[in-house]
Motif scaffolding. Structure first.
Motif, PDB file in Angstrom:
ATOM      1  N   MET A 114       0.848  -1.202   0.000  1.00 41.66           N
ATOM      2  CA  MET A 114       0.000   0.000   0.000  1.00 41.66           C
ATOM      3  C   MET A 114       0.871   1.233   0.000  1.00 41.66           C
ATOM      4  N   HIS A 115       0.656   2.129  -0.938  1.00 44.60           N
ATOM      5  CA  HIS A 115       1.387   3.383  -0.943  1.00 44.60           C
ATOM      6  C   HIS A 115       0.861   4.252   0.174  1.00 44.60           C
ATOM      7  N   ASP A 116       1.747   4.725   1.041  1.00 39.75           N
ATOM      8  CA  ASP A 116       1.340   5.677   2.065  1.00 39.75           C
ATOM      9  C   ASP A 116       1.618   7.058   1.518  1.00 39.75           C
ATOM     10  N   ALA A 117       1.878   8.040   2.389  1.00 36.42           N
ATOM     11  CA  ALA A 117       2.177   9.390   1.920  1.00 36.42           C
ATOM     12  C   ALA A 117       3.653   9.482   1.566  1.00 36.42           C
ATOM     13  N   ALA A 118       4.118   8.479   0.918  1.00 35.68           N
ATOM     14  CA  ALA A 118       5.528   8.419   0.552  1.00 35.68           C
ATOM     15  C   ALA A 118       5.858   9.525  -0.427  1.00 35.68           C
ATOM     16  N   ARG A 119       7.139   9.902  -0.437  1.00 37.47           N
ATOM     17  CA  ARG A 119       7.560  11.031  -1.248  1.00 37.47           C
ATOM     18  C   ARG A 119       7.306  10.798  -2.717  1.00 37.47           C
ATOM     19  N   ASP A 120       7.394   9.545  -3.177  1.00 41.20           N
ATOM     20  CA  ASP A 120       7.240   9.270  -4.604  1.00 41.20           C
ATOM     21  C   ASP A 120       5.801   8.954  -4.988  1.00 41.20           C
ATOM     22  N   ASP A 121       4.859   9.065  -4.051  1.00 35.77           N
ATOM     23  CA  ASP A 121       3.466   8.785  -4.379  1.00 35.77           C
ATOM     24  C   ASP A 121       2.897   9.940  -5.204  1.00 35.77           C
ATOM     25  N   SER A 122       1.836   9.663  -5.926  1.00 35.19           N
ATOM     26  CA  SER A 122       1.223  10.684  -6.780  1.00 35.19           C
ATOM     27  C   SER A 122      -0.200  10.258  -7.087  1.00 35.19           C
ATOM     28  N   TRP A 123      -0.976  11.219  -7.592  1.00 35.96           N
ATOM     29  CA  TRP A 123      -2.319  10.877  -8.034  1.00 35.96           C
ATOM     30  C   TRP A 123      -2.267   9.906  -9.213  1.00 35.96           C
ATOM     31  N   LEU A 124      -1.230  10.003 -10.015  1.00 34.05           N
ATOM     32  CA  LEU A 124      -1.076   9.067 -11.125  1.00 34.05           C
ATOM     33  C   LEU A 124      -0.976   7.634 -10.601  1.00 34.05           C
ATOM     34  N   GLN A 125      -0.196   7.446  -9.515  1.00 31.34           N
ATOM     35  CA  GLN A 125      -0.059   6.117  -8.927  1.00 31.34           C
ATOM     36  C   GLN A 125      -1.350   5.699  -8.225  1.00 31.34           C
ATOM     37  N   PHE A 126      -1.990   6.636  -7.545  1.00 33.05           N
ATOM     38  CA  PHE A 126      -3.263   6.347  -6.867  1.00 33.05           C
ATOM     39  C   PHE A 126      -4.292   5.845  -7.875  1.00 33.05           C
ATOM     40  N   ARG A 127      -4.385   6.549  -9.005  1.00 30.32           N
ATOM     41  CA  ARG A 127      -5.325   6.141 -10.047  1.00 30.32           C
ATOM     42  C   ARG A 127      -4.964   4.774 -10.618  1.00 30.32           C
ATOM     43  N   ALA A 128      -3.668   4.536 -10.802  1.00 36.35           N
ATOM     44  CA  ALA A 128      -3.237   3.240 -11.340  1.00 36.35           C
ATOM     45  C   ALA A 128      -3.631   2.112 -10.395  1.00 36.35           C
ATOM     46  N   ASP A 129      -3.467   2.335  -9.068  1.00 36.16           N
ATOM     47  CA  ASP A 129      -3.842   1.305  -8.097  1.00 36.16           C
ATOM     48  C   ASP A 129      -5.350   1.057  -8.120  1.00 36.16           C
ATOM     49  N   LEU A 130      -6.129   2.128  -8.244  1.00 35.64           N
ATOM     50  CA  LEU A 130      -7.586   1.976  -8.298  1.00 35.64           C
ATOM     51  C   LEU A 130      -8.003   1.225  -9.557  1.00 35.64           C
ATOM     52  N   ARG A 131      -7.369   1.542 -10.660  1.00 32.43           N
ATOM     53  CA  ARG A 131      -7.716   0.847 -11.904  1.00 32.43           C
ATOM     54  C   ARG A 131      -7.287  -0.620 -11.850  1.00 32.43           C
ATOM     55  N   ASP A 132      -6.162  -0.903 -11.164  1.00 33.95           N
ATOM     56  CA  ASP A 132      -5.741  -2.304 -10.999  1.00 33.95           C
ATOM     57  C   ASP A 132      -6.816  -3.098 -10.259  1.00 33.95           C
ATOM     58  N   LEU A 133      -7.410  -2.476  -9.231  1.00 27.90           N
ATOM     59  CA  LEU A 133      -8.494  -3.144  -8.506  1.00 27.90           C
ATOM     60  C   LEU A 133      -9.666  -3.398  -9.438  1.00 27.90           C
ATOM     61  N   TRP A 134     -10.047  -2.386 -10.206  1.00 21.96           N
ATOM     62  CA  TRP A 134     -11.172  -2.507 -11.139  1.00 21.96           C
ATOM     63  C   TRP A 134     -10.944  -3.646 -12.133  1.00 21.96           C
ATOM     64  N   GLU A 135      -9.750  -3.735 -12.681  1.00 27.24           N
ATOM     65  CA  GLU A 135      -9.456  -4.791 -13.647  1.00 27.24           C
ATOM     66  C   GLU A 135      -9.414  -6.163 -12.976  1.00 27.24           C
ATOM     67  N   ALA A 136      -8.933  -6.193 -11.735  1.00 26.60           N
ATOM     68  CA  ALA A 136      -8.820  -7.476 -11.030  1.00 26.60           C
ATOM     69  C   ALA A 136     -10.186  -8.068 -10.699  1.00 26.60           C
ATOM     70  N   VAL A 137     -11.222  -7.236 -10.564  1.00 29.99           N
ATOM     71  CA  VAL A 137     -12.553  -7.756 -10.231  1.00 29.99           C
ATOM     72  C   VAL A 137     -13.429  -7.877 -11.474  1.00 29.99           C
ATOM     73  N   GLY A 138     -12.832  -7.825 -12.645  1.00 32.43           N
ATOM     74  CA  GLY A 138     -13.568  -8.098 -13.871  1.00 32.43           C
ATOM     75  C   GLY A 138     -13.962  -6.883 -14.677  1.00 32.43           C
ATOM     76  N   SER A 139     -13.449  -5.710 -14.337  1.00 33.03           N
ATOM     77  CA  SER A 139     -13.727  -4.474 -15.090  1.00 33.03           C
ATOM     78  C   SER A 139     -15.228  -4.218 -15.279  1.00 33.03           C
ATOM     79  N   PRO A 140     -15.999  -4.146 -14.180  1.00 36.48           N
ATOM     80  CA  PRO A 140     -17.441  -3.874 -14.330  1.00 36.48           C
ATOM     81  C   PRO A 140     -17.663  -2.522 -15.003  1.00 36.48           C
ATOM     82  N   ALA A 141     -18.615  -2.474 -15.908  1.00 41.09           N
ATOM     83  CA  ALA A 141     -18.867  -1.257 -16.678  1.00 41.09           C
ATOM     84  C   ALA A 141     -19.348  -0.139 -15.758  1.00 41.09           C
TER      85      ALA A 141
END
Length: 600
Positions: free
Chosen positions: A1-28
């Motif tokens: 889990m990314h915390d408030a680490a110096r290298d974290d970003s909204w780009l990474q946050f979005r990527a993690d959220l999309r990874d979850l979406w794809e992992a559960v079957g990409s519901p429309a």
């Protein structure tokens, strides 16, 4: 889990959220919205919001708070079920990911987009297709070669991405002044800086300023780099665009026609042809012409380019204005998803599409229209400001949805919109005149036809001078003025006016145009009111059959004729017939007015 680490970003946050979406079957996103609606949770997680949050190629913040994001995460975790993919682990601890969200929100905004060439100096000339033309012609030279100018250009682009046109304009003016100080006079860098400042003046709601500045830029480009330079061609295209947005449709058509005739088979010609199709006063013909251009637009720009997407929006608006409501509504969900994916929730184009959705709902008689219109207007005020043309257009649609049930509220809203729009657009701008026109209709409905008549006469004269005596807006105003005259001076005076307007509408708009059909119904109702009886009822029944064959059973005018028959069959008397006649003439601006309101 990314915390408030110096290298974290909204780009990474979005990527993690999309990874979850794809992992559960990409519901429309449409499915996620339906599930949220079924649970009765408020605020509703809409498909457009889900689309925006799941976009992984942007460094924009995910939402203004975590309320809707929490709904989305809960929905996705429900889709995981007993199968718990590794990507779900970081989202199981709600407090932990909310702390991460807050830590990112507390940071100063820094731009971090996927790697791409530094084309800010080209893209900022505008995304109406001209930037693509510049790149396509190899004009990628660093026109704003000074580091300060490149940085300012990047800041303007950042304001554009978060829907802040006024801030972008202020920065663009600073860029223009800096280019004047730092670059040789008459250089392409100076001209490019002037282009950027003029463009953002228009986007910030000052089309006449943009038009006048672009006219000066065109002369400067011809003198400095010649008539065949890319910047000169861009100035020609922009001059026509801002002329249309300033309300001078005939002059804009002449400018676009000249571009089409001089430049053959390239993207500049396509843009000019698209603009001319948008400006066609026959809404049905406009939709047909734009549909005919779509294959070429998709090939030249790409299906997800703003030019191709806004062309599809223009088709929906044209269908709405032509009374083809079902066709317009069928195209909206897919386009809404495409806009959100391409631009995000807060871009001016997405906000404009929300206004169109509200207009479609109103034209279809749906109870949801006032809420949709209120949401669209409120969001436009928040993002764009109260005096931006798109905000004013959204407010106008909102007032229209309120006019029947809450005329006093609509009246006050139109007064407020006039106060907001007039200083920036001017008294003679088509949108301002439309506001006065609609206010006059409501004033008549509230029992003051004399005051309504005075306003409509003034609006008619201005529209006739600025847009022409047979322009659609002028004809609409004359139709409503004839109705007021019929009420104040009697049908004997008003009926000849109605017949004259109907003949002109048939000639200019065509017999199937909704407003031509409305005037035809008004004449029949006026004839019945003057000479009630079985013969008048029979003529209206014949009209209903004709309209159903001509326009289709779902057309608004067909419903209006049926209303008239219901009034007569209920034997409610002349007063109710008059009340129906009052409400038949159209308010202006439900579907927009053409290219002058289009964000290019």
């Amino acid at each position: 889990m990314h915390d408030a680490a110096r290298d974290d970003s909204w780009l990474q946050f979005r990527a993690d959220l999309r990874d979850l979406w794809e992992a559960v079957g990409s519901p429309a996103p449409r499915m996620l919205e339906a599930e949220s609606s079924a649970l009765g949770v408020r605020p509703l997680l809409t498909r457009s919001t889900a689309h925006s949050y799941l976009s992984a190629d942007s460094n924009r913040r995910v939402g203004s708070d975590t309320q809707l994001l929490e709904q989305l995460v809960d929905r996705l975790l429900q889709h995981a079920g007993d199968h718990e993919p590794a990507e779900a682990a970081m989202w199981m601890d709600t407090q932990a990911w909310q702390r991460r969200w807050q830590a990112l929100s507390d940071r100063p905004y820094t731009r971090q987009e996927p790697a791409s060439p530094p084309l800010g100096h080209v893209r900022l000339l505008g995304w109406d297709g001209a930037a693509g033309v510049l790149v396509g012609q190899g004009a990628e030279a660093p026109w704003l070669g000074h580091p300060r100018l490149i940085r300012l250009a990047d800041m303007v682009e950042g304001c554009s991405q978060v829907g802040m046109p006024e801030a972008a304009w202020k920065l663009a003016v600073e860029l223009e002044h800096s280019a004047d100080r730092l670059l040789p006079a008459g250089s392409v860098g100076v001209l490019a800086g002037r282009h950027i400042a003029a463009y953002w003046a228009g986007e910030a709601g000052q089309p006449r300023v943009a038009r006048d500045k672009t006219q000066e830029i065109l002369r400067a480009c011809i003198a400095a780099v010649g008539p065949d330079h890319t910047l000169t061609h861009l100035a020609e295209l922009r001059l026509a665009h801002w002329t249309a947005r300033s309300g001078d449709r005939p002059a804009a058509l002449r400018l676009y026609q000249a571009i089409s005739e001089r430049r053959k088979n390239d993207r500049m010609t396509l843009l000019a042809d698209l603009a001319r199709a948008r400006l066609d006063i026959d809404a049905a013909e406009s939709a047909t012409r734009i549909r005919g251009l779509l294959p070429d637009l998709d090939r030249a720009f790409g299906t997800d380019h703003p030019v191709a997407l806004t062309a599809r929006h223009s088709i929906i608006r044209a269908d709405l204005n032509a009374g083809r409501i079902t066709k317009a509504q069928r195209a909206l969900p897919e386009l809404r998803d495409a806009f959100t994916e391409a631009f995000g929730d807060e871009h001016a184009l997405t906000l404009s599409l929300r206004t169109t959705e509200a207009g479609c709902a109103h034209a279809d008689g749906r109870d949801t229209a006032p809420r949709l219109a209120a949401d669209a207007h409120t969001e436009a005020v928040r993002v764009l400001g109260a005096d931006h043309p798109l905000t004013v257009h959204a407010g106008n649609v909102r007032a229209i949805t309120l006019a029947d049930a809450e005329p006093e509220t609509a009246q006050e809203l139109w007064k407020a919109l006039i106060g907001a729009a007039t200083p920036s657009l001017g008294e003679s701008h088509p949108l301002v005149l439309t506001l006065h026109h609609n206010l006059a209709i409501t004033t008549q409905h509230l029992g003051d036809p004399a005051a309504a008549r005075a306003v409509l006469e003034r609006v008619k004269h201005t529209q006739s001078d600025v847009q022409g005596p047979d322009a659609p807006d002028t004809l609409r105003t004359e139709l409503n003025l004839a109705m007021v005259v019929s009420e104040t001076d009697g049908l004997k005076t008003g009926m000849p006016l109605l017949r004259n307007i109907h003949r002109r509408q048939e000639r200019v708009l065509g017999p199937t145009h909704p407003e031509t059909a409305s005037s035809r119904v008004l004449i029949m109702l006026g004839t019945y009111a003057a000479e009630p009886g079985p013969g008048g009822r029979a003529r209206l029944a014949d009209e209903l059959r004709d309209f159903e064959a001509l326009l289709g059973a779902e057309h608004p005018v067909v419903r209006q004729v049926q209303q008239a028959l219901d009034v007569i069959d209920a034997q409610r008397g002349d007063e109710h017939t008059w009340r129906l006649m009052r409400h038949l003439p159209a308010f202006g601006g439900v579907g927009g007015g053409g290219e002058e309101e289009e964000e290019e």
